[in-house]
Write a protein that holds these residues in place. Sequence first.
Motif, PDB file in Angstrom:
ATOM      1  N   GLY A 165      33.525 -12.088  -6.181  1.00 32.27           N
ATOM      2  CA  GLY A 165      32.905 -13.219  -5.507  1.00 32.27           C
ATOM      3  C   GLY A 165      31.395 -13.257  -5.519  1.00 32.27           C
ATOM      4  N   ARG A 166      30.767 -12.273  -6.139  1.00 32.35           N
ATOM      5  CA  ARG A 166      29.292 -12.276  -6.196  1.00 32.35           C
ATOM      6  C   ARG A 166      28.862 -13.085  -7.422  1.00 32.35           C
ATOM      7  NH1 ARG A 166      27.207  -8.603  -2.532  1.00 32.35           N
ATOM      8  NH2 ARG A 166      28.699  -7.059  -1.742  1.00 32.35           N
ATOM      9  N   ARG A 167      28.789 -14.382  -7.263  1.00 33.45           N
ATOM     10  CA  ARG A 167      28.537 -15.297  -8.392  1.00 33.45           C
ATOM     11  C   ARG A 167      27.068 -15.678  -8.541  1.00 33.45           C
ATOM     12  NH1 ARG A 167      33.866 -17.252  -9.338  1.00 33.45           N
ATOM     13  NH2 ARG A 167      35.154 -15.424  -8.899  1.00 33.45           N
ATOM     14  N   TRP A 168      26.230 -15.315  -7.573  1.00 26.62           N
ATOM     15  CA  TRP A 168      24.792 -15.580  -7.676  1.00 26.62           C
ATOM     16  C   TRP A 168      24.099 -14.310  -8.185  1.00 26.62           C
ATOM     17  CZ3 TRP A 168      22.228 -20.136  -7.188  1.00 26.62           C
ATOM     18  CH2 TRP A 168      22.958 -21.212  -6.682  1.00 26.62           C
ATOM     19  N   VAL A 169      23.370 -14.463  -9.266  1.00 29.29           N
ATOM     20  CA  VAL A 169      22.813 -13.301  -9.969  1.00 29.29           C
ATOM     21  C   VAL A 169      21.296 -13.411 -10.050  1.00 29.29           C
ATOM     22  CG1 VAL A 169      22.828 -11.981 -12.132  1.00 29.29           C
ATOM     23  CG2 VAL A 169      24.922 -13.137 -11.349  1.00 29.29           C
ATOM     24  N   VAL A 170      20.620 -12.359  -9.597  1.00 27.22           N
ATOM     25  CA  VAL A 170      19.175 -12.232  -9.827  1.00 27.22           C
ATOM     26  C   VAL A 170      19.007 -11.458 -11.124  1.00 27.22           C
ATOM     27  CG1 VAL A 170      16.985 -11.346  -8.959  1.00 27.22           C
ATOM     28  CG2 VAL A 170      18.703 -12.207  -7.357  1.00 27.22           C
ATOM     29  N   ASP A 171      18.591 -12.165 -12.158  1.00 30.50           N
ATOM     30  CA  ASP A 171      18.372 -11.575 -13.486  1.00 30.50           C
ATOM     31  C   ASP A 171      16.891 -11.229 -13.575  1.00 30.50           C
ATOM     32  OD1 ASP A 171      18.328 -10.862 -16.122  1.00 30.50           O
ATOM     33  OD2 ASP A 171      18.765 -12.855 -16.912  1.00 30.50           O
ATOM     34  N   ALA A 172      16.561  -9.948 -13.381  1.00 36.68           N
ATOM     35  CA  ALA A 172      15.163  -9.527 -13.213  1.00 36.68           C
ATOM     36  C   ALA A 172      14.661  -8.737 -14.405  1.00 36.68           C
ATOM     37  CB  ALA A 172      15.022  -8.695 -11.936  1.00 36.68           C
ATOM     38  N   ASP A 173      13.381  -8.875 -14.677  1.00 36.69           N
ATOM     39  CA  ASP A 173      12.724  -8.130 -15.754  1.00 36.69           C
ATOM     40  C   ASP A 173      11.421  -7.541 -15.215  1.00 36.69           C
ATOM     41  OD1 ASP A 173      10.616  -8.117 -18.156  1.00 36.69           O
ATOM     42  OD2 ASP A 173      12.610  -7.882 -19.009  1.00 36.69           O
ATOM     43  N   ILE A 174      11.264  -6.226 -15.320  1.00 35.59           N
ATOM     44  CA  ILE A 174      10.048  -5.561 -14.853  1.00 35.59           C
ATOM     45  C   ILE A 174       8.982  -5.655 -15.939  1.00 35.59           C
ATOM     46  CG2 ILE A 174       9.045  -3.384 -14.072  1.00 35.59           C
ATOM     47  CD1 ILE A 174      11.808  -2.573 -13.069  1.00 35.59           C
ATOM     48  N   ARG A 175       7.819  -6.133 -15.560  1.00 31.84           N
ATOM     49  CA  ARG A 175       6.752  -6.336 -16.540  1.00 31.84           C
ATOM     50  C   ARG A 175       6.179  -4.995 -17.012  1.00 31.84           C
ATOM     51  NH1 ARG A 175       3.895 -10.871 -17.001  1.00 31.84           N
ATOM     52  NH2 ARG A 175       4.330 -11.488 -14.838  1.00 31.84           N
ATOM     53  N   GLY A 176       6.224  -4.763 -18.322  1.00 32.09           N
ATOM     54  CA  GLY A 176       5.602  -3.586 -18.927  1.00 32.09           C
ATOM     55  C   GLY A 176       5.910  -2.284 -18.205  1.00 32.09           C
ATOM     56  N   PHE A 177       7.185  -2.007 -17.968  1.00 32.40           N
ATOM     57  CA  PHE A 177       7.567  -0.905 -17.088  1.00 32.40           C
ATOM     58  C   PHE A 177       6.913   0.421 -17.477  1.00 32.40           C
ATOM     59  CE2 PHE A 177      10.563   2.674 -16.439  1.00 32.40           C
ATOM     60  CZ  PHE A 177      10.422   2.782 -15.072  1.00 32.40           C
ATOM     61  N   PHE A 178       7.124   0.885 -18.686  1.00 38.43           N
ATOM     62  CA  PHE A 178       6.627   2.208 -19.068  1.00 38.43           C
ATOM     63  C   PHE A 178       5.107   2.287 -19.028  1.00 38.43           C
ATOM     64  CE2 PHE A 178      10.927   2.823 -20.621  1.00 38.43           C
ATOM     65  CZ  PHE A 178      11.144   4.179 -20.387  1.00 38.43           C
ATOM     66  N   ASP A 179       4.441   1.166 -19.298  1.00 41.34           N
ATOM     67  CA  ASP A 179       2.976   1.160 -19.264  1.00 41.34           C
ATOM     68  C   ASP A 179       2.426   1.077 -17.844  1.00 41.34           C
ATOM     69  OD1 ASP A 179       2.806   1.293 -22.019  1.00 41.34           O
ATOM     70  OD2 ASP A 179       2.823  -0.891 -22.263  1.00 41.34           O
ATOM     71  N   ALA A 180       3.278   0.714 -16.884  1.00 36.86           N
ATOM     72  CA  ALA A 180       2.790   0.493 -15.523  1.00 36.86           C
ATOM     73  C   ALA A 180       3.070   1.660 -14.568  1.00 36.86           C
ATOM     74  CB  ALA A 180       3.418  -0.790 -14.956  1.00 36.86           C
ATOM     75  N   LEU A 181       3.836   2.642 -15.002  1.00 38.48           N
ATOM     76  CA  LEU A 181       4.164   3.752 -14.108  1.00 38.48           C
ATOM     77  C   LEU A 181       2.899   4.454 -13.627  1.00 38.48           C
ATOM     78  CD1 LEU A 181       7.249   5.487 -15.787  1.00 38.48           C
ATOM     79  CD2 LEU A 181       7.182   3.628 -14.155  1.00 38.48           C
ATOM     80  N   ARG A 182       2.836   4.733 -12.337  1.00 35.68           N
ATOM     81  CA  ARG A 182       1.670   5.421 -11.773  1.00 35.68           C
ATOM     82  C   ARG A 182       1.932   6.929 -11.797  1.00 35.68           C
ATOM     83  NH1 ARG A 182       0.768   1.560  -6.532  1.00 35.68           N
ATOM     84  NH2 ARG A 182       2.492   2.866  -5.777  1.00 35.68           N
TER      85      ARG A 182
END
Length: 441
Positions: A165-182
């Motif tokens: 029943g979970r039909r609403w989906v947040v399709d997310a993309d992290i911007r430049g993940f590997f380049d942004a790690l602190r």
Amino acid sequence: MPSGDNNAKKDKVRELQVTLYLAAKRSPTRRFHALWDRIHRRDVLERAWRAVRENQGAPGIDRISIAQIEDSGVEPFLAELQTELREGRYRPRPVRRVYIPKAGRPGQTRPLGIPTVADRVVQTAAKLVLEPIFEADFRDCSFGFRPKRSAHDALDAIKGEVMRGRRWVVDADIRGFFDALRPDTLMALVAERVSDRRVLKLIRSWLRAGVLDGATLVHPATGVPQGGGVSPLLANVYLNALDRAWQERCRAVGTLIRYADDLLILCHTKAQAEAALHELRALLADLGLELADDKTRVVCVDEDGEGFDFLGFHHRMIESFRKPGWRYLARWPSARAMQAARQRIRELTDRRRARLPVGVVVADLNRYLTGWGGYFRRGNSTRKFHTLDRYVVERLGRLIGVRHQSSRPIAFGRWWLRQHGYLGLRPLVGRVHRGAAHAAG
């Protein structure tokens, strides 16, 4: 070295991993302080070498290849590496940056860092020792680059949540993940479980080693180069903070499913999905990360046949052929996956390969399509498989027609292939996993 010795040493490494995992599982707050000697254990280094050799890969900035090390002797190579580690003389070299094409995105590239072979062996040895400790903490919502977990497990989890029943989906993309790690945040997260100062110094040295981009050596203030043996583990350690916070604070809003830095949140209602997106932005901001707005959206898979792409598949609700009126979440190769496959097929059947024996070209096609089809067979992929099979025959026929200087290369090539039984060319159709529903798309 006798194979029995190899098995015994491999078992000892596995025994070490099980011991570390159980110790971490029994004590969630324990910090491990005696890991350095285990990383440079000879059997651990030998196992790491075998893993690096199996993965192959290009040389780093020292231009020393795996083949060169094998020619000059693996034993002295590992002995010297072990001595450098034991005596504290080991220093990682900067990674060599190359740019590789993005699958299904013509003209776009992504950076890849290539450590030296020696650095890859040490990173893999560290991963063998550290992974069991952190694996004890990782959440069930995480599927990427973990033992006994796969992309197909994540895909099955998505289907299960949608069908519940979970039909609403947040399709997310992290911007430049590997380049942004602190780096400071990453080291603090590693230090939650590791107190061995030499191991922490080792990880920090990889983060500070720098990147050779062409002729320029740079030391980015943030980021972890992709391509190192320990990079996926460090990425999971970093994003485990997100998994942990989500399950503690936001679990009632939606179900998080993550594969490395690709993630979805599945919700019952639009309001929950919008709230989940808001919470996700806040949690990522705490980690110094942000979403790529142009690649992040809220989708309802129950309305207007709308779907979403994840892990190479397009997901969409369709009506069952067997049970009219009943809808289910189907998946098949996404448009980007199909485009990437066609691009690779074009490369393998380029007219510049017309001088090669046709059997060689067919063998190359079979090798590629076996791997591609092996991944996408776990879905509703029959129609897409038909499309690619026709494309392969067309491209291979054209190549044969060019080879024979025919005025109608495709028609001649198809006839020639039929006459020669297609030379063992293996079609994709027929490979779809029996557990999948009828084809769609």
